[in-house]
Scaffold this motif. Structure first.
Motif, PDB file in Angstrom:
ATOM      1  N   PHE A  98       0.801  -1.225   0.000  1.00  0.00           N
ATOM      2  CA  PHE A  98       0.000   0.000   0.000  1.00  0.00           C
ATOM      3  C   PHE A  98       0.834   1.276   0.000  1.00  0.00           C
ATOM      4  CE2 PHE A  98      -3.004  -3.058   1.992  1.00  0.00           C
ATOM      5  CZ  PHE A  98      -3.980  -3.019   1.015  1.00  0.00           C
ATOM      6  N   TYR A  99       2.160   1.154  -0.131  1.00  0.00           N
ATOM      7  CA  TYR A  99       2.960   2.375  -0.146  1.00  0.00           C
ATOM      8  C   TYR A  99       2.954   2.943  -1.565  1.00  0.00           C
ATOM      9  CZ  TYR A  99       6.624   5.762   0.682  1.00  0.00           C
ATOM     10  OH  TYR A  99       7.325   6.938   0.795  1.00  0.00           O
ATOM     11  N   ARG A 100       2.618   4.218  -1.646  1.00  0.00           N
ATOM     12  CA  ARG A 100       2.595   4.888  -2.951  1.00  0.00           C
ATOM     13  C   ARG A 100       3.313   6.218  -2.828  1.00  0.00           C
ATOM     14  NH1 ARG A 100      -2.898   2.665  -3.271  1.00  0.00           N
ATOM     15  NH2 ARG A 100      -3.588   4.447  -2.051  1.00  0.00           N
ATOM     16  N   VAL A 101       4.131   6.520  -3.832  1.00  0.00           N
ATOM     17  CA  VAL A 101       4.873   7.787  -3.821  1.00  0.00           C
ATOM     18  C   VAL A 101       3.921   8.939  -4.076  1.00  0.00           C
ATOM     19  CG1 VAL A 101       6.727   9.088  -4.908  1.00  0.00           C
ATOM     20  CG2 VAL A 101       6.964   6.627  -4.593  1.00  0.00           C
ATOM     21  N   ASP A 102       3.109   8.804  -5.113  1.00  0.00           N
ATOM     22  CA  ASP A 102       2.141   9.854  -5.479  1.00  0.00           C
ATOM     23  C   ASP A 102       0.747   9.248  -5.384  1.00  0.00           C
ATOM     24  OD1 ASP A 102       0.602  11.865  -6.529  1.00  0.00           O
ATOM     25  OD2 ASP A 102       1.902  12.245  -8.262  1.00  0.00           O
ATOM     26  N   LYS A 103       0.087   9.460  -4.243  1.00  0.00           N
ATOM     27  CA  LYS A 103      -1.203   8.826  -4.004  1.00  0.00           C
ATOM     28  C   LYS A 103      -2.271   9.326  -4.968  1.00  0.00           C
ATOM     29  CE  LYS A 103      -0.347   7.863   0.864  1.00  0.00           C
ATOM     30  NZ  LYS A 103      -0.833   8.012   2.254  1.00  0.00           N
ATOM     31  N   SER A 104      -2.237  10.593  -5.283  1.00  0.00           N
ATOM     32  CA  SER A 104      -3.258  11.147  -6.181  1.00  0.00           C
ATOM     33  C   SER A 104      -3.143  10.543  -7.567  1.00  0.00           C
ATOM     34  CB  SER A 104      -3.121  12.667  -6.255  1.00  0.00           C
ATOM     35  OG  SER A 104      -1.825  13.021  -6.760  1.00  0.00           O
ATOM     36  N   ARG A 105      -1.894  10.360  -8.047  1.00  0.00           N
ATOM     37  CA  ARG A 105      -1.699   9.775  -9.369  1.00  0.00           C
ATOM     38  C   ARG A 105      -2.085   8.294  -9.358  1.00  0.00           C
ATOM     39  NH1 ARG A 105       1.773  11.293 -13.987  1.00  0.00           N
ATOM     40  NH2 ARG A 105       1.953   9.453 -15.323  1.00  0.00           N
ATOM     41  N   SER A 106      -1.789   7.592  -8.236  1.00  0.00           N
ATOM     42  CA  SER A 106      -2.128   6.174  -8.139  1.00  0.00           C
ATOM     43  C   SER A 106      -3.628   5.966  -8.241  1.00  0.00           C
ATOM     44  CB  SER A 106      -1.618   5.599  -6.817  1.00  0.00           C
ATOM     45  OG  SER A 106      -0.215   5.650  -6.776  1.00  0.00           O
ATOM     46  N   LYS A 107      -4.374   6.810  -7.544  1.00  0.00           N
ATOM     47  CA  LYS A 107      -5.829   6.683  -7.591  1.00  0.00           C
ATOM     48  C   LYS A 107      -6.368   7.030  -8.974  1.00  0.00           C
ATOM     49  CE  LYS A 107      -6.491   7.524  -2.653  1.00  0.00           C
ATOM     50  NZ  LYS A 107      -7.077   8.420  -1.628  1.00  0.00           N
ATOM     51  N   ALA A 108      -5.746   8.008  -9.600  1.00  0.00           N
ATOM     52  CA  ALA A 108      -6.198   8.424 -10.927  1.00  0.00           C
ATOM     53  C   ALA A 108      -5.930   7.351 -11.968  1.00  0.00           C
ATOM     54  CB  ALA A 108      -5.513   9.730 -11.327  1.00  0.00           C
ATOM     55  N   THR A 109      -4.812   6.632 -11.805  1.00  0.00           N
ATOM     56  CA  THR A 109      -4.442   5.607 -12.797  1.00  0.00           C
ATOM     57  C   THR A 109      -4.908   4.209 -12.403  1.00  0.00           C
ATOM     58  OG1 THR A 109      -2.300   5.345 -11.720  1.00  0.00           O
ATOM     59  CG2 THR A 109      -2.419   6.925 -13.541  1.00  0.00           C
ATOM     60  N   GLY A 110      -5.510   4.090 -11.216  1.00  0.00           N
ATOM     61  CA  GLY A 110      -6.029   2.788 -10.785  1.00  0.00           C
ATOM     62  C   GLY A 110      -5.031   1.940 -10.026  1.00  0.00           C
ATOM     63  N   GLY A 111      -3.949   2.520  -9.551  1.00  0.00           N
ATOM     64  CA  GLY A 111      -2.963   1.753  -8.791  1.00  0.00           C
ATOM     65  C   GLY A 111      -3.483   1.386  -7.415  1.00  0.00           C
ATOM     66  N   THR A 112      -3.112   0.188  -6.950  1.00  0.00           N
ATOM     67  CA  THR A 112      -3.566  -0.276  -5.625  1.00  0.00           C
ATOM     68  C   THR A 112      -2.473  -0.181  -4.563  1.00  0.00           C
ATOM     69  OG1 THR A 112      -2.907  -2.564  -6.066  1.00  0.00           O
ATOM     70  CG2 THR A 112      -5.128  -1.910  -6.734  1.00  0.00           C
ATOM     71  N   GLY A 113      -1.238   0.023  -4.977  1.00  0.00           N
ATOM     72  CA  GLY A 113      -0.147   0.052  -4.011  1.00  0.00           C
ATOM     73  C   GLY A 113       0.332  -1.319  -3.603  1.00  0.00           C
ATOM     74  N   LEU A 114      -0.125  -2.356  -4.319  1.00  0.00           N
ATOM     75  CA  LEU A 114       0.252  -3.725  -3.979  1.00  0.00           C
ATOM     76  C   LEU A 114       1.062  -4.408  -5.081  1.00  0.00           C
ATOM     77  CD1 LEU A 114      -3.089  -4.987  -2.374  1.00  0.00           C
ATOM     78  CD2 LEU A 114      -0.983  -4.373  -1.190  1.00  0.00           C
ATOM     79  N   GLY A 115       1.175  -3.769  -6.214  1.00  0.00           N
ATOM     80  CA  GLY A 115       1.855  -4.395  -7.349  1.00  0.00           C
ATOM     81  C   GLY A 115       3.300  -4.766  -7.057  1.00  0.00           C
ATOM     82  N   LEU A 116       4.080  -3.822  -6.529  1.00  0.00           N
ATOM     83  CA  LEU A 116       5.485  -4.100  -6.252  1.00  0.00           C
ATOM     84  C   LEU A 116       5.647  -5.037  -5.056  1.00  0.00           C
ATOM     85  CD1 LEU A 116       7.248  -0.676  -6.909  1.00  0.00           C
ATOM     86  CD2 LEU A 116       7.196  -2.713  -8.346  1.00  0.00           C
TER      87      LEU A 116
END
Length: 441
Positions: A393-411
């Motif tokens: 769930f760690y994301r560098v840019d949370k706003s961009r992750s939400k906009a692009t559909g990132g979950t923070g679990l891929g890596l």
């Protein structure tokens, strides 16, 4: 633990006492037998030197040793084995002694010895025979206790000694146990103190191991707490959005244009929620993966090419060019997991890139290791965040992750797959320059 140590010390003490008593008894009984034989030899030789049995001209009526020697049986045997005299019984009642081993040995060698056991009397009889100058044999004998009777006679003493030792061991073992365990208890209470030194050098490895395990347990507990908090937060966000938009639609106050927007947002958040749930389930599956996982000889380049082909449409939609280069490299791995690893890395490179950006996937052999490299010229990762991007769930840019559909679990999934394959992952990134992730098999 203390109880076990006490019981074992007492058990060792009891065994030691019993073994010591048995050993000493056997040794001293052997010495006692040797002394008895020596005494019989001296007695026989003294009687021979007196010439007492040769001076009576075989007139047995004049021989009377019944009162002179009480604990020593004296038997005089003729050359044909006939008993001429016995101070313990009438000679006429005794059978011929020519079959006695000590008598036969005395006639041949001059002296003879024998020990005969009496099971009924629980005694041993020692015999010593000596050849006299006139051709007859003089035999002396004495009864002693058998080894079993010796043990029986000392049994009360042994029991008393064991009881005393047990009592002493209970006290001593309690003190020793407390003294032995105290440094360990102090060491355990100082696990969080990195400067603490154990009192014994032998405890240093144990201290380091316990400290390391303690740190791992605390870290795992914190990770679980963080994971639970993050899951709750991540799931709550799209659910809140879905609930809010659904409530507005239910009220019927929104225009048709806004209703379409609400429907779109509900679908987008539902997709995000589904992606989160799928990734969480996938992480749980990877946590439980074991040695039964099927590994085969896999061409990594072929798997990477399939992933690039499948994701090329998604890259084109976002105006990202994607390419692959390299050569055939066969490794031992699980095809599905390797495909998932490559897809996650490539999707991240597409997701966190700029329009017109590039993604290059390469598979080569470097220093006898198969190397998978996914390189992009996207937004990059700041140095302060590079150590944490593989956390859940760690994301560098949370706003961009939400906009692009990132979950923070891929890596985090990528890291698990790398560990399952005993591989190594390296990250090289700079903001505005791009990111390069290398996996060495």
């Amino acid at each position: 633990m203390k109880s076990k140590i006490n019981k074992r010390l007492i058990g060792i003490a009891i065994l030691a006492v019993i073994a010591t008593v048995i050993g000493i008894t056997i040794i001293y009984y052997g010495l006692f037998q040797r002394q008895v034989r020596a005494d019989l030899s001296v007695s026989a030789k003294l009687l021979k030197d007196t010439h007492y049995f040769e001076s009576v001209n075989i007139d047995t009526d004049e021989i009377d040793l019944s009162t002179d020697i009480e604990e020593l049986r004296v038997t005089w045997v003729a050359e044909d084995g006939t008993v001429l005299y016995d101070n313990d019984a009438s000679a006429e009642l005794l059978t011929n002694h020519n079959d006695r081993p000590e008598i036969q040995e005395a006639f041949v060698d001059g002296v003879g010895e024998a020990i005969r056991k009496s099971d009924t009397m629980n005694k041993n009889t020692f015999y010593y025979a000596i050849l006299l100058d006139n051709g007859t044999v003089l035999r002396v004998a004495t009864d002693t206790q058998s080894l079993l009777s010796v043990y029986i006679s000392v049994a009360p003493v042994i029991t008393l000694i064991i009881l005393i030792i047990i009592s002493a061991c209970v006290v001593i073992s309690h003190l020793l146990t407390r003294q032995l365990l105290k440094p360990i208890e102090v060491m355990v209470s100082n696990l969080e103190n990195a400067d603490y030194e154990s009192p014994y050098k032998e405890l240093d490895p144990l201290s380091e191991m316990l400290r390391s395990q303690h740190t791992d347990v605390l870290a795992a507990a914190k990770a679980r707490q963080d994971f639970t908090a993050n899951v709750s937060h991540e799931l709550k966000t799209p659910l809140t959005a879905i609930s809010g938009y659904a409530e507005l639609l239910e009220g019927g106050v929104a225009s048709e244009e806004k209703q379409n927007h609400f429907y779109h947002e509900i679908r987008k958040n539902a997709d995000r929620l589904l992606a989160l749930i799928n990734d969480i389930i996938r992480l749980s599956e990877l946590d439980r993966v074991n040695q039964e996982l099927a590994f085969d000889r896999i061409d990594l380049y072929e798997v990477a090419k399939e992933c690039v082909d499948d994701l090329s449409v998604n890259a084109k939609v976002k105006d990202i060019s994607i390419a692959i280069e390299g050569e055939k490299c066969v490794i031992n791995g699980n095809r599905d997991l390797l495909r998932e690893l490559i897809e996650n890395l490539v999707q991240n490179s597409i997701r966190y890139n700029n329009p017109g950006g590039k993604v290059l996937v390469s598979v080569n052999t470097i220093d006898n290791s198969t190397c998978l490299i996914v390189k992009d010229n996207g937004i990059g990762i700041p140095a302060a965040d590079q150590q944490r991007v593989f956390e859940r769930f760690y994301r560098v840019d949370k706003s961009r992750s939400k906009a692009t559909g990132g979950t923070g679990l891929g890596l985090a999934i990528v890291k698990h797959i790398v560990e399952i394959h005993d591989a190594k992952i390296e990250l090289d990134s700079a903001p505005g320059v791009g990111t390069t992730i290398s996996v060495l098999f």
